[in-house]
Design an enzyme around this catalytic site. Structure first.
Site, short mmCIF file in Angstrom:
data_model
loop_
_atom_site.label_atom_id
_atom_site.label_comp_id
_atom_site.label_asym_id
_atom_site.label_seq_id
_atom_site.Cartn_x
_atom_site.Cartn_y
_atom_site.Cartn_z
N CYS A 2 0.86 -1.19 0.00
CA CYS A 2 0.00 0.00 0.00
C CYS A 2 0.90 1.24 0.00
O CYS A 2 2.09 1.16 0.19
CB CYS A 2 -0.86 0.00 1.26
SG CYS A 2 -1.76 -1.53 1.48
N ARG A 27 2.35 1.39 -6.35
CA ARG A 27 2.45 0.40 -5.26
C ARG A 27 1.18 -0.44 -5.19
O ARG A 27 1.06 -1.36 -4.39
CB ARG A 27 2.69 1.08 -3.91
CG ARG A 27 3.99 1.84 -3.83
CD ARG A 27 4.12 2.58 -2.52
NE ARG A 27 4.23 1.68 -1.39
CZ ARG A 27 5.37 1.12 -0.97
NH1 ARG A 27 6.48 1.38 -1.63
NH2 ARG A 27 5.40 0.31 0.06
N TRP A 75 -3.59 -1.87 -1.34
CA TRP A 75 -3.46 -3.11 -2.08
C TRP A 75 -3.79 -4.19 -1.05
O TRP A 75 -2.99 -4.51 -0.18
CB TRP A 75 -2.05 -3.27 -2.64
CG TRP A 75 -2.02 -4.28 -3.74
CD1 TRP A 75 -2.41 -4.12 -5.02
CD2 TRP A 75 -1.64 -5.65 -3.62
NE1 TRP A 75 -2.30 -5.29 -5.72
CE2 TRP A 75 -1.83 -6.25 -4.89
CE3 TRP A 75 -1.16 -6.43 -2.58
CZ2 TRP A 75 -1.55 -7.58 -5.12
CZ3 TRP A 75 -0.87 -7.75 -2.83
CH2 TRP A 75 -1.08 -8.31 -4.09
N ASN A 101 0.34 0.21 6.15
CA ASN A 101 0.86 -0.69 5.09
C ASN A 101 1.55 -1.83 5.82
O ASN A 101 2.48 -1.61 6.58
CB ASN A 101 1.86 0.07 4.20
CG ASN A 101 2.51 -0.85 3.17
OD1 ASN A 101 1.94 -1.90 2.86
ND2 ASN A 101 3.67 -0.50 2.68
N GLY A 102 1.06 -3.05 5.62
CA GLY A 102 1.69 -4.20 6.28
C GLY A 102 0.65 -5.22 6.67
O GLY A 102 -0.50 -5.17 6.24
N GLU A 491 10.32 -21.42 -17.90
CA GLU A 491 10.10 -20.05 -17.39
C GLU A 491 11.16 -19.10 -17.94
O GLU A 491 10.86 -17.98 -18.33
CB GLU A 491 10.10 -20.07 -15.86
CG GLU A 491 9.99 -18.71 -15.19
CD GLU A 491 8.75 -17.92 -15.56
OE1 GLU A 491 7.81 -18.48 -16.17
OE2 GLU A 491 8.72 -16.70 -15.27
N LYS A 495 10.38 -15.73 -20.19
CA LYS A 495 10.86 -14.38 -19.83
C LYS A 495 11.54 -13.74 -21.03
O LYS A 495 11.30 -12.60 -21.38
CB LYS A 495 11.83 -14.46 -18.65
CG LYS A 495 11.21 -14.82 -17.33
CD LYS A 495 10.48 -13.68 -16.70
CE LYS A 495 9.02 -13.61 -16.93
NZ LYS A 495 8.09 -14.64 -16.64
N GLU A 498 9.01 -12.85 -23.90
CA GLU A 498 7.97 -11.81 -23.72
C GLU A 498 8.54 -10.42 -23.54
O GLU A 498 7.82 -9.44 -23.73
CB GLU A 498 7.03 -12.17 -22.58
CG GLU A 498 7.63 -12.25 -21.20
CD GLU A 498 6.56 -12.57 -20.16
OE1 GLU A 498 5.38 -12.25 -20.38
OE2 GLU A 498 6.91 -13.13 -19.12
N HIS A 514 15.88 -35.77 -29.29
CA HIS A 514 14.81 -36.35 -30.13
C HIS A 514 14.26 -35.31 -31.08
O HIS A 514 13.05 -35.09 -31.17
CB HIS A 514 13.70 -36.92 -29.23
CG HIS A 514 14.16 -37.98 -28.30
ND1 HIS A 514 14.44 -39.27 -28.70
CD2 HIS A 514 14.48 -37.93 -26.99
CE1 HIS A 514 14.86 -39.99 -27.68
NE2 HIS A 514 14.89 -39.20 -26.62
N LYS A 613 -0.90 -7.10 -18.17
CA LYS A 613 -0.50 -7.67 -16.88
C LYS A 613 -1.51 -8.72 -16.43
O LYS A 613 -1.15 -9.70 -15.82
CB LYS A 613 -0.38 -6.57 -15.81
CG LYS A 613 0.12 -7.10 -14.47
CD LYS A 613 1.45 -7.81 -14.59
CE LYS A 613 1.85 -8.56 -13.36
NZ LYS A 613 3.01 -9.45 -13.57
C1 AGP Z 1 4.25 -14.06 -17.20
O1 AGP Z 1 5.44 -13.30 -17.25
C2 AGP Z 1 3.17 -13.44 -18.04
N1 AGP Z 1 2.93 -12.11 -17.68
C3 AGP Z 1 1.92 -14.31 -18.11
O2 AGP Z 1 2.30 -15.56 -18.64
C4 AGP Z 1 1.20 -14.58 -16.77
O3 AGP Z 1 1.98 -15.41 -15.96
C5 AGP Z 1 -0.13 -15.29 -17.09
O4 AGP Z 1 -0.92 -14.42 -17.87
C6 AGP Z 1 -0.91 -15.69 -15.83
O5 AGP Z 1 -1.24 -14.55 -15.10
P1 AGP Z 1 -1.80 -14.74 -13.59
O6 AGP Z 1 -0.71 -15.38 -12.80
O7 AGP Z 1 -2.12 -13.36 -13.13
O8 AGP Z 1 -3.01 -15.63 -13.67
#
Ligand code: AGP
Length: 618
Positions: A2, A27, A75, A101-102, A491, A495, A498, A514, A613
């Site tokens: 927050c 934040r 938040w 905040n906490g 993963e 990264k 994207e 394979h 996001k």
């Molecule tokens: C990950 O870097 C991406 N932004 C995306 O794959 C994300 O993990 C996915 O959309 C799931 O989002 P969520 O964890 O909010 O459900």
């Protein structure tokens, strides 16, 4: 996380509060509020859900030119986002107002004790408990606000940054912090003071700043000398520093991008994630998850688990599968939520579906849990955003508590989710009697050491930035891992894809022969995640297969590994840790690598093209 803002001085406080909240909106916001006090001691409180702009709209009619006030952008950690749960919270008498905040771990106990003494509560928050506790102490001891705050905080367990005002003293703010940041801006020659969660709301008014330390309380009075006390030892000295950061940097805590800040926040937020959950007990460690306690029978007797999630959260789910099967010996599947929701799924009697999501608003995951619930499955949520749709639709769950994640590329959410999954698997394994007590204790002990070990990995940031240059003009990359670290290969590849727009593929290291091995040539960087574990020698063989085809290899290795150094010059070391926890360390260099490649390519790290996001659409 927050955001907190406060002011006492001679200026009208409202524009300072609103402007400060806007600087802290990064934040996190699900609601916002402010309390303003006039010179005559009249207090007005305004609150709104959503963005700070909504609060600003609500205060347009405000003709309160008070010069004392506090404000907050929330938040949620306790209680869903709502006007009722928004801060500031006001004490029963209406005299006190607080922003916080906490997380106060023992708020429920304190709340019950206050209810027995006639206090009632409007919200679901731990914050309201603090302000009622302060008022109770001031009443029974007939003391002032500062004394009340000092005494109350001794009874609180957990993390806090608070600011409290008493309308009967319209020039004073009492502020305090423990584990949550709080800064005090010292007006230059005009007796005014500012408080905020970081320097960004302060820097435009003054360059003089005091950062409170843990368990310190600041008594801030317009026109008087600042006083700081430690809640246990009394008066303490403090240092007035100069804010020397570029303002635009301050919004990100001094980092150039949110993503880098969140990568570096991982040691601190994983401590938040484990706080009150992994505890020292009887000479060893215990993990306590309230959801596991409350639903023990169903979880212990689960016929199987199915994990549904997307993207990075799906990669965390792959590690969760191995954790649950290893410690609980219950068959666990992992499904892409987007596939699961439309498949002709079979839900066994006693099956439990685990939904993993940072945002808690991902449409595919939300639809997947609806499909599971329709077929009788119990849904367990592992979500970061409190009060989000997925959190509310799940039957129960465990919040990740790593603070809002701003960078579109998920980093701290991944390590937070894996940490929760480890705690979940250990807690359930102990209830089922399927985990070796010695391993249970050792893995929990190691979990508590992980934040410091991540710090050691982060210290290689410059080396990883230099390594990133090799990738800047690559067109394809291959990430290879085995066992616990195969999901880390996935993963790491995600990264890079994207945020740097380079095609990258994660693959099980042995499976590469394979087919994908046909891709190997001197232009294809290949990253091996190769910590010391039971597959170590196998992955060295896979490295040789790539080297023999002129592939350029990089490796994430365990500290003091001299074998791989003989065949690979580009290595990043991670500290020794149990194999089941190694993803929490091996992912960090890959997060940094993707970040630095994107920066080298001058791309928009925090808001990459085409991405959102939270994918709240199909
Ligand atoms: C990950 O870097 C991406 N932004 C995306 O794959 C994300 O993990 C996915 O959309 C799931 O989002 P969520 O964890 O909010 O459900």
């Amino acid at each position: 996380m927050c955001g907190i803002v406060g002011y006492t001085g001679n200026r009208p406080v409202l524009p300072i509060l609103i402007g400060g909240l806007k600087k802290l909106e990064y934040r996190g916001y699900d609601s916002a509020g402010c309390a303003i006090v006039t010179g005559e001691g009249r207090m007005e409180v305004y609150k709104a859900t959503g963005k700070v702009a909504n609060l600003e709209d609500k205060t347009r009619e405000c003709n309160n030119h008070g010069t004392l006030g506090i404000a907050h952008t929330r938040w949620a950690t306790h209680g869903v986002p709502s006007v009722t749960n928004a801060h500031p919270h006001v004490s029963q008498s209406g005299n006190l107002a607080i922003v916080h905040n906490g997380i106060i771990e023992n708020y429920a106990t304190l709340c019950e004790q206050l209810k027995k003494r006639g206090y009632t509560f409007k919200s679901q928050t731990d914050t309201e408990v603090i302000v009622q506790l302060i008022e109770y102490i001031m009443t029974i001891r007939d003391c002032d606000l500062a004394a009340g705050v000092l005494s109350a905080l001794k009874l609180c367990i957990g993390a806090y940054a608070i600011a409290v005002i008493d309308r009967r003293n319209p020039t004073r703010i009492v502020a305090a912090r423990k584990s949550s940041p709080l800064a005090i801006g010292v007006g230059e020659g005009n007796g005014e003071f500012f408080i905020a969660s970081d320097a960004s709301p302060i820097a435009e008014y003054t360059k003089k700043i005091v950062y409170l330390n843990d368990e310190e309380v600041a008594i801030i009075e317009k026109g008087k000398e600042l006083q700081v006390e430690n809640i246990r030892t009394g008066s303490v000295d403090f240092e007035i520093k100069d804010i020397d950061l570029d303002l635009t940097m301050l919004d990100k805590g001094g980092f150039p991008h949110f993503m880098l800040k969140e990568i570096f926040d991982q040691p601190a937020v994983l401590k938040d994630c484990m706080r009150g959950r992994v505890i020292a007990a009887d000479g060893g460690y215990r993990v306590i998850l309230s959801a596991v306690e409350q639903h023990k029978q169903k979880l212990v007797n689960a016929s199987r688990f199915t994990i549904v999630s997307c993207g990075t959260s799906w990669h965390a789910g792959l590690i969760g599968k191995q954790l649950i099967e290893h410690f609980c010996r219950i068959h666990t599947e992992v499904a892409y939520a987007s596939e699961y929701r439309y498949n002709d799924i079979v839900v066994d009697p006693g099956e439990i579906v685990i939904a993993i999501s940072q945002s808690g608003e991902t449409a595919d995951t939300l639809a997947a849990i609806e499909a599971a619930r329709e077929r009788g499955a119990m849904v367990f949520g592992i979500v970061n955003s409190v009060g989000s749709s997925i959190a509310r639709r799940a039957d129960t769950g465990t919040y990740v508590h790593i603070g809002q994640e701003i960078g579109v590329a998920s980093t701290k959410a991944f390590t937070g989710q894996v940490t929760v999954l480890a705690m979940f698997a250990l807690a359930l394994g102990m209830e089922r009697g399927s985990v070796d007590p010695a391993e249970y204790n050792e893995v929990l002990r190691e979990l508590t050491l992980l934040p410091d070990k991540i710090e050691r990995v982060l210290q290689q940031n410059d080396k990883i930035r230099d390594m990133a240059r090799t990738f800047t003009y690559a067109r394809n990359c291959l990430y290879l891992g085995r066992g616990w670290n195969y999901p880390v290969a996935l993963e790491g590849a995600l990264k890079l894809k994207e945020i740097s727009y380079i095609h990258a593929e994660g693959y099980p290291a042995a499976e590469m022969k394979h087919g994908p091995i046909a891709l190997i040539d001197q232009d294809m960087p290949v990253i091996f995640i190769a910590p010391h574990d039971r597959l170590y020698h196998k992955i060295i063989s896979n490295m040789q297969e790539v080297i023999s085809r002129k592939g350029r290899i990089f490796a994430i290795i365990t500290e003091n590994d001299h074998t791989i150094r003989k065949i690979c010059s580009d290595v990043i070391e991670i500290p020794e840790t149990p194999a089941c926890l190694s993803p929490l360390l091996s992912v960090v260099p890959l997060q940094l690598l993707s970040y630095h490649v994107a920066v080298a390519k001058q791309l928009d790290v925090d808001q990459p093209r085409n991405l959102a996001k939270s994918v709240t659409v199909e």
